[in-house]
Design a protein around this motif. Structure first.
Motif, PDB file in Angstrom:
ATOM      1  N   GLU A  30     -16.365  -3.997  16.154  1.00 27.52           N
ATOM      2  CA  GLU A  30     -15.169  -3.760  15.523  1.00 27.52           C
ATOM      3  C   GLU A  30     -14.458  -4.332  16.351  1.00 27.52           C
ATOM      4  N   MET A  31     -13.071  -5.438  16.709  1.00 28.73           N
ATOM      5  CA  MET A  31     -12.085  -5.509  17.007  1.00 28.73           C
ATOM      6  C   MET A  31     -10.656  -5.138  16.476  1.00 28.73           C
ATOM      7  N   ILE A  32     -10.181  -5.113  17.404  1.00 29.25           N
ATOM      8  CA  ILE A  32      -8.485  -4.827  16.709  1.00 29.25           C
ATOM      9  C   ILE A  32      -7.554  -5.603  17.377  1.00 29.25           C
ATOM     10  N   LEU A  33      -6.953  -7.305  17.206  1.00 25.65           N
ATOM     11  CA  LEU A  33      -6.367  -7.894  17.893  1.00 25.65           C
ATOM     12  C   LEU A  33      -4.932  -7.630  17.754  1.00 25.65           C
ATOM     13  N   ASN A  34      -4.114  -7.068  19.369  1.00 23.68           N
ATOM     14  CA  ASN A  34      -2.916  -7.331  19.209  1.00 23.68           C
ATOM     15  C   ASN A  34      -2.182  -8.492  19.017  1.00 23.68           C
ATOM     16  N   ALA A  35      -0.620  -8.392  18.996  1.00 29.35           N
ATOM     17  CA  ALA A  35       0.554  -9.950  18.283  1.00 29.35           C
ATOM     18  C   ALA A  35      -0.460 -10.992  19.303  1.00 29.35           C
ATOM     19  N   LYS A  36       0.237 -11.959  19.469  1.00 34.28           N
ATOM     20  CA  LYS A  36      -0.432 -13.458  19.302  1.00 34.28           C
ATOM     21  C   LYS A  36      -1.032 -13.631  19.980  1.00 34.28           C
ATOM     22  N   SER A  37      -2.323 -13.258  19.592  1.00 38.45           N
ATOM     23  CA  SER A  37      -3.358 -12.787  19.963  1.00 38.45           C
ATOM     24  C   SER A  37      -4.646 -14.303  19.336  1.00 38.45           C
ATOM     25  N   GLU A  38      -5.929 -14.589  20.176  1.00 41.26           N
ATOM     26  CA  GLU A  38      -6.507 -15.139  19.046  1.00 41.26           C
ATOM     27  C   GLU A  38      -8.039 -15.215  19.626  1.00 41.26           C
ATOM     28  N   VAL A  39      -8.877 -14.716  18.731  1.00 40.76           N
ATOM     29  CA  VAL A  39     -10.589 -15.218  18.467  1.00 40.76           C
ATOM     30  C   VAL A  39     -11.326 -15.475  18.777  1.00 40.76           C
ATOM     31  N   SER A  40     -12.465 -15.929  18.649  1.00 47.50           N
ATOM     32  CA  SER A  40     -13.650 -16.849  18.109  1.00 47.50           C
ATOM     33  C   SER A  40     -14.788 -15.994  18.328  1.00 47.50           C
ATOM     34  N   PHE A  41     -15.666 -16.312  17.347  1.00 49.20           N
ATOM     35  CA  PHE A  41     -17.461 -16.423  18.102  1.00 49.20           C
ATOM     36  C   PHE A  41     -18.152 -17.213  17.173  1.00 49.20           C
ATOM     37  N   ASP A  42     -19.630 -16.851  16.799  1.00 48.17           N
ATOM     38  CA  ASP A  42     -20.012 -18.297  16.216  1.00 48.17           C
ATOM     39  C   ASP A  42     -21.246 -16.768  15.345  1.00 48.17           C
ATOM     40  N   LYS A  43     -20.866 -16.543  14.370  1.00 42.85           N
ATOM     41  CA  LYS A  43     -21.629 -15.382  13.752  1.00 42.85           C
ATOM     42  C   LYS A  43     -23.087 -15.999  13.070  1.00 42.85           C
ATOM     43  N   LYS A  44     -23.180 -17.479  13.350  1.00 38.57           N
ATOM     44  CA  LYS A  44     -24.855 -17.695  12.825  1.00 38.57           C
ATOM     45  C   LYS A  44     -25.340 -17.525  13.644  1.00 38.57           C
ATOM     46  N   ASP A  45     -25.508 -17.384  15.106  1.00 41.50           N
ATOM     47  CA  ASP A  45     -26.501 -17.325  16.800  1.00 41.50           C
ATOM     48  C   ASP A  45     -26.228 -15.262  16.998  1.00 41.50           C
TER      49      ASP A  45
END
Length: 304
Positions: free
Chosen positions: A120-135
């Motif tokens: 799990e991850m919880i993002l704080n305000a004005k944040s951006e995350v990305s990840f490759d679910k395929k791999d």
């Protein structure tokens, strides 16, 4: 075989169940059949409203004053086949080209995200995350710009990459913040490895690491069980005031006009993320500064 079968009409006949048993068996033996089967299953799961082409065409003609001369040659209606082919192309793109997931939070917003392995991850305000679910099974890597709290399930190496450094773990709970020249990692459970520039350090539960611009890195000890922003409180321990102003702006979507104020002075304290009046009073009264929130509700003018 499939090169001869990739035309729109063949795919449409297959979708509509109109292939002969021999054609279907031959198609099923093709290496690409499984791909098209997944695409069709995805299309069947969509709730699409059927469009009556004949009725729509009749309505258009009835509103037109142009006389169309009828052709004597037979005309093959390709619209249904082209529509089916277009749908396949669209869904194919969704299945095979959209492997990345990204999430963005706005001002004052938090967002909880469950990763493919159940972490799990919880993002704080004005944040951006990305990840490759395929791999994901072989490459548990998240790119972060902003701040996020992670609860990582045990497994292969889990890495959070930022512009200021990266944090690597196997299974633990930790917080990472990376904004402009500010980089901080805090471990709440287990152990994490932090790499920032030429520095490498290991954090165990109750330890934190911070690097601000070109200043010396800092380590400290704490007793909290989770970051305070999870419960709508922003906390600061000996940070330059400009980062406190940045957090106020991110949480409340405001602009702080602090010309003439020394934002390099060190601040320690907290403010709530759900009450702007209390937040502003808490920060500025502590600093002995006068301020005014303008009528637009978006601008704070600070008087030295």
């Amino acid at each position: 075989m499939l090169d001869d079968k990739k035309d729109d009409i063949f795919l449409s006949r297959w979708i509509n169940g109109e292939l002969s048993p021999e054609e279907l068996r031959e198609f099923q033996s093709d290496p690409e059949y499984d791909h098209y089967k997944k695409i069709k299953e995805g299309a069947d799961a969509l709730d699409l409203t059927e469009y009556d082409i004949d009725t729509a065409l009749h309505q258009v003609k009835s509103k037109s004053s142009i006389t169309v001369k009828k052709k004597t040659k037979p005309v093959i209606q390709l619209w249904p086949y082209l529509a089916a082919a277009a749908s396949i192309a669209l869904i194919f793109g969704l299945f095979f080209f959209n492997s990345n997931d990204s999430f963005i939070t706005s001002y004052g917003e938090q967002l909880a995200v469950t990763l493919p392995d159940g972490s799990e991850m919880i993002l704080n305000a004005k944040s951006e995350v990305s990840f490759d679910k395929k791999d994901w099974e072989t490459n548990r890597t998240v790119s972060l710009d902003g701040e996020a709290y992670f609860k990582v399930k045990k497994g292969s190496k889990f890495t959070v990459t930022t512009a200021n450094g990266e944090v690597t773990v196997l299974g633990t709970q930790f917080n990472v913040q990376s904004n402009d020249s500010f980089f901080e990692a805090v471990c709440y459970e287990g152990k994490v490895s932090v790499n920032s520039g030429q520095e490498n350090t290991i954090l165990v539960a109750g330890k934190g690491f911070r690097k601000i611009a070109r200043t010396a890195s800092e380590n400290w000890t704490f007793e909290a069980l989770e970051p305070s922003w999870i419960t709508n409180t922003s906390s600061f321990r000996s940070v330059p005031l400009r980062f406190v102003f940045d957090e106020l702006e991110d949480q409340y979507n405001i602009n702080i006009n602090a010309k003439g104020v020394d934002t390099s002075i060190i601040y320690t304290g907290t403010f709530p993320n759900n009450d702007i009046e209390v937040a502003l009073k808490t920060v500025f009264s502590t600093l002995g500064l006068q301020y005014q929130l303008l009528q637009d509700g978006k601008t704070v003018v600070v008087e030295n």
